[in-house]
Motif scaffolding. Sequence first.
Motif, PDB file in Angstrom:
ATOM      1  N   SER A  21      34.221  39.459  33.274  1.00  0.00           N
ATOM      2  CA  SER A  21      33.339  38.287  33.182  1.00  0.00           C
ATOM      3  C   SER A  21      33.112  37.717  34.578  1.00  0.00           C
ATOM      4  O   SER A  21      33.808  38.061  35.543  1.00  0.00           O
ATOM      5  CB  SER A  21      33.960  37.225  32.279  1.00  0.00           C
ATOM      6  N   TYR A  22      32.142  36.798  34.673  1.00  0.00           N
ATOM      7  CA  TYR A  22      31.841  36.154  35.939  1.00  0.00           C
ATOM      8  C   TYR A  22      32.330  34.706  35.914  1.00  0.00           C
ATOM      9  O   TYR A  22      32.428  34.100  34.838  1.00  0.00           O
ATOM     10  CB  TYR A  22      30.344  36.237  36.226  1.00  0.00           C
ATOM     11  N   PRO A  23      32.646  34.138  37.065  1.00  0.00           N
ATOM     12  CA  PRO A  23      33.208  32.788  37.093  1.00  0.00           C
ATOM     13  C   PRO A  23      32.393  31.755  36.337  1.00  0.00           C
ATOM     14  O   PRO A  23      32.956  30.859  35.691  1.00  0.00           O
ATOM     15  CB  PRO A  23      33.272  32.469  38.589  1.00  0.00           C
ATOM     16  N   TRP A  24      31.080  31.849  36.410  1.00  0.00           N
ATOM     17  CA  TRP A  24      30.247  30.860  35.744  1.00  0.00           C
ATOM     18  C   TRP A  24      30.344  30.938  34.224  1.00  0.00           C
ATOM     19  O   TRP A  24      29.887  30.029  33.516  1.00  0.00           O
ATOM     20  CB  TRP A  24      28.786  30.998  36.194  1.00  0.00           C
ATOM     21  N   GLN A  25      30.967  31.985  33.702  1.00  0.00           N
ATOM     22  CA  GLN A  25      31.166  32.124  32.265  1.00  0.00           C
ATOM     23  C   GLN A  25      32.514  31.545  31.803  1.00  0.00           C
ATOM     24  O   GLN A  25      32.809  31.568  30.612  1.00  0.00           O
ATOM     25  CB  GLN A  25      31.090  33.607  31.875  1.00  0.00           C
ATOM     26  N   LEU A  26      33.317  31.030  32.717  1.00  0.00           N
ATOM     27  CA  LEU A  26      34.666  30.569  32.400  1.00  0.00           C
ATOM     28  C   LEU A  26      34.766  29.044  32.419  1.00  0.00           C
ATOM     29  O   LEU A  26      34.004  28.364  33.100  1.00  0.00           O
ATOM     30  CB  LEU A  26      35.668  31.134  33.418  1.00  0.00           C
ATOM     31  N   SER A  27      35.762  28.525  31.704  1.00  0.00           N
ATOM     32  CA  SER A  27      36.067  27.102  31.767  1.00  0.00           C
ATOM     33  C   SER A  27      36.778  26.783  33.080  1.00  0.00           C
ATOM     34  O   SER A  27      37.226  27.680  33.810  1.00  0.00           O
ATOM     35  CB  SER A  27      36.973  26.713  30.595  1.00  0.00           C
ATOM     36  N   GLY A  28      36.905  25.487  33.383  1.00  0.00           N
ATOM     37  CA  GLY A  28      37.567  25.087  34.613  1.00  0.00           C
ATOM     38  C   GLY A  28      39.007  25.570  34.694  1.00  0.00           C
ATOM     39  O   GLY A  28      39.463  26.052  35.736  1.00  0.00           O
ATOM     40  N   GLY A  29      39.742  25.449  33.577  1.00  0.00           N
ATOM     41  CA  GLY A  29      41.122  25.896  33.558  1.00  0.00           C
ATOM     42  C   GLY A  29      41.253  27.396  33.757  1.00  0.00           C
ATOM     43  O   GLY A  29      42.158  27.870  34.463  1.00  0.00           O
ATOM     44  N   MET A  30      40.336  28.147  33.157  1.00  0.00           N
ATOM     45  CA  MET A  30      40.367  29.605  33.317  1.00  0.00           C
ATOM     46  C   MET A  30      40.036  29.996  34.751  1.00  0.00           C
ATOM     47  O   MET A  30      40.632  30.927  35.312  1.00  0.00           O
ATOM     48  CB  MET A  30      39.396  30.254  32.327  1.00  0.00           C
ATOM     49  N   ARG A  31      39.114  29.289  35.366  1.00  0.00           N
ATOM     50  CA  ARG A  31      38.768  29.572  36.758  1.00  0.00           C
ATOM     51  C   ARG A  31      39.980  29.351  37.659  1.00  0.00           C
ATOM     52  O   ARG A  31      40.228  30.129  38.578  1.00  0.00           O
ATOM     53  CB  ARG A  31      37.597  28.694  37.202  1.00  0.00           C
ATOM     54  N   GLN A  32      40.739  28.285  37.391  1.00  0.00           N
ATOM     55  CA  GLN A  32      41.917  28.028  38.215  1.00  0.00           C
ATOM     56  C   GLN A  32      43.003  29.072  37.986  1.00  0.00           C
ATOM     57  O   GLN A  32      43.750  29.419  38.906  1.00  0.00           O
ATOM     58  CB  GLN A  32      42.464  26.623  37.963  1.00  0.00           C
ATOM     59  N   ARG A  33      43.104  29.605  36.771  1.00  0.00           N
ATOM     60  CA  ARG A  33      44.040  30.707  36.529  1.00  0.00           C
ATOM     61  C   ARG A  33      43.661  31.920  37.374  1.00  0.00           C
ATOM     62  O   ARG A  33      44.530  32.595  37.943  1.00  0.00           O
ATOM     63  CB  ARG A  33      44.034  31.088  35.040  1.00  0.00           C
ATOM     64  N   VAL A  34      42.374  32.189  37.468  1.00  0.00           N
ATOM     65  CA  VAL A  34      41.904  33.303  38.294  1.00  0.00           C
ATOM     66  C   VAL A  34      42.210  33.023  39.766  1.00  0.00           C
ATOM     67  O   VAL A  34      42.643  33.923  40.503  1.00  0.00           O
ATOM     68  CB  VAL A  34      40.399  33.539  38.081  1.00  0.00           C
ATOM     69  N   ALA A  35      42.014  31.775  40.195  1.00  0.00           N
ATOM     70  CA  ALA A  35      42.298  31.416  41.584  1.00  0.00           C
ATOM     71  C   ALA A  35      43.784  31.592  41.901  1.00  0.00           C
ATOM     72  O   ALA A  35      44.155  32.037  42.993  1.00  0.00           O
ATOM     73  CB  ALA A  35      41.868  29.972  41.853  1.00  0.00           C
ATOM     74  N   ILE A  36      44.650  31.273  40.948  1.00  0.00           N
ATOM     75  CA  ILE A  36      46.088  31.460  41.142  1.00  0.00           C
ATOM     76  C   ILE A  36      46.414  32.944  41.227  1.00  0.00           C
ATOM     77  O   ILE A  36      47.209  33.377  42.075  1.00  0.00           O
ATOM     78  CB  ILE A  36      46.878  30.777  40.011  1.00  0.00           C
ATOM     79  N   ALA A  37      45.797  33.743  40.349  1.00  0.00           N
ATOM     80  CA  ALA A  37      46.014  35.195  40.414  1.00  0.00           C
ATOM     81  C   ALA A  37      45.614  35.744  41.773  1.00  0.00           C
ATOM     82  O   ALA A  37      46.327  36.571  42.364  1.00  0.00           O
ATOM     83  CB  ALA A  37      45.218  35.883  39.300  1.00  0.00           C
ATOM     84  N   ARG A  38      44.493  35.298  42.288  1.00  0.00           N
ATOM     85  CA  ARG A  38      44.037  35.746  43.616  1.00  0.00           C
ATOM     86  C   ARG A  38      45.048  35.357  44.695  1.00  0.00           C
ATOM     87  O   ARG A  38      45.355  36.138  45.594  1.00  0.00           O
ATOM     88  CB  ARG A  38      42.668  35.136  43.919  1.00  0.00           C
ATOM     89  N   ALA A  39      45.590  34.142  44.596  1.00  0.00           N
ATOM     90  CA  ALA A  39      46.557  33.674  45.587  1.00  0.00           C
ATOM     91  C   ALA A  39      47.849  34.483  45.555  1.00  0.00           C
ATOM     92  O   ALA A  39      48.517  34.648  46.580  1.00  0.00           O
ATOM     93  CB  ALA A  39      46.855  32.196  45.364  1.00  0.00           C
ATOM     94  N   LEU A  40      48.206  34.995  44.381  1.00  0.00           N
ATOM     95  CA  LEU A  40      49.464  35.726  44.224  1.00  0.00           C
ATOM     96  C   LEU A  40      49.336  37.227  44.477  1.00  0.00           C
ATOM     97  O   LEU A  40      50.345  37.935  44.503  1.00  0.00           O
ATOM     98  CB  LEU A  40      50.011  35.513  42.802  1.00  0.00           C
ATOM     99  N   LEU A  41      48.127  37.711  44.680  1.00  0.00           N
ATOM    100  CA  LEU A  41      47.872  39.148  44.685  1.00  0.00           C
ATOM    101  C   LEU A  41      48.746  39.906  45.682  1.00  0.00           C
ATOM    102  O   LEU A  41      49.332  40.939  45.343  1.00  0.00           O
ATOM    103  CB  LEU A  41      46.395  39.425  44.996  1.00  0.00           C
ATOM    104  N   ALA A  42      48.853  39.420  46.901  1.00  0.00           N
ATOM    105  CA  ALA A  42      49.536  40.166  47.961  1.00  0.00           C
ATOM    106  C   ALA A  42      51.021  39.814  48.064  1.00  0.00           C
ATOM    107  O   ALA A  42      51.620  39.986  49.119  1.00  0.00           O
ATOM    108  CB  ALA A  42      48.843  39.930  49.300  1.00  0.00           C
ATOM    109  N   HIS A  43      51.618  39.354  46.952  1.00  0.00           N
ATOM    110  CA  HIS A  43      53.056  39.018  46.924  1.00  0.00           C
ATOM    111  C   HIS A  43      53.437  38.046  48.040  1.00  0.00           C
ATOM    112  O   HIS A  43      54.349  38.321  48.826  1.00  0.00           O
ATOM    113  CB  HIS A  43      53.903  40.284  47.057  1.00  0.00           C
ATOM    114  N   PRO A  44      52.770  36.901  48.169  1.00  0.00           N
ATOM    115  CA  PRO A  44      53.064  36.012  49.300  1.00  0.00           C
ATOM    116  C   PRO A  44      54.454  35.386  49.202  1.00  0.00           C
ATOM    117  O   PRO A  44      54.955  35.105  48.113  1.00  0.00           O
ATOM    118  CB  PRO A  44      51.976  34.940  49.186  1.00  0.00           C
TER     119      PRO A  44
END
Length: 267
Positions: free
Chosen positions: A141-164
């Motif tokens: 799906s694309y971001p514009w198809q998601l709710s605000g909470g779902m978008r932030q879940r995706v943003a958290i996943a992106r932040a965690l991707l490289a095992h920071p």
Amino acid sequence: MLSADQQSTDSERPEAAALPIVLEGVEKFYGGMQAIAPVSLTLAGGEAVSIVGPSGCGKSTLMRLIAGLDQPSGGEIRIGETVVAAPVADMGIVFQRDLLLDWRNVLDNVLLPAEIKGLQGMTPRALELLRELDVADFAKSYPWQLSGGMRQRVAIARALLAHPGLIFLDEPFSALDALTRDQMNVLLQQVQASRNATTLLITHSISEAIFCADRVIVMSGRPGMILDDIRVPFERPRRLAIRETAEFTAIGRRIREHFERAGDLVG
């Protein structure tokens, strides 16, 4: 189904070591205005710390300084043994706005840090994070198809991707409705508990600051300085009902009294 090569590529990439953060006499001026008074602070490796304070107190500025996105006017910041003089490589960061790219689908948004850093074989890791954060069904799906909470879940996943080894969150849930914000608070403390990463959360919410952290740093109004440093005694995992306990309420009252004495109000 993921190939054996893809699975092994990601499984062999360990979580980064949690690093301590040390601030010694850190201050910040913008022109002739002092945004942050000299601050000295140590965050232990793997610790979850929140910073709470009134608007304009410099808490987001302090996070940007620690992350190397801005430079202090005085003092020194070290992560591990390294003095911070440029953007920190080993960090994941989530802002109030999710900053997802609307022309990339969810999976491609999560994989963006891997593309920037030239990391290969990260698709299994991205899908694993989307499953963990309960948005795997929306990978295409694309971001514009998601709710605000779902978008932030995706943003958290992106932040965690490289095992920071460092996770910075700058008021990531302030734009969400109360119910979704509660859900994200529970999710965040689950994410923290499952990773050995030093976590810094910036928030206006006293309740959120206490619930999500092992330690709450209370800042004054501008110029920002540390008024209190409070250890949060609750074991993890935490349930939202803990906010109704006398001990939780007492910590909230202790924080709020600082702002009442100064004439500042926060959420």
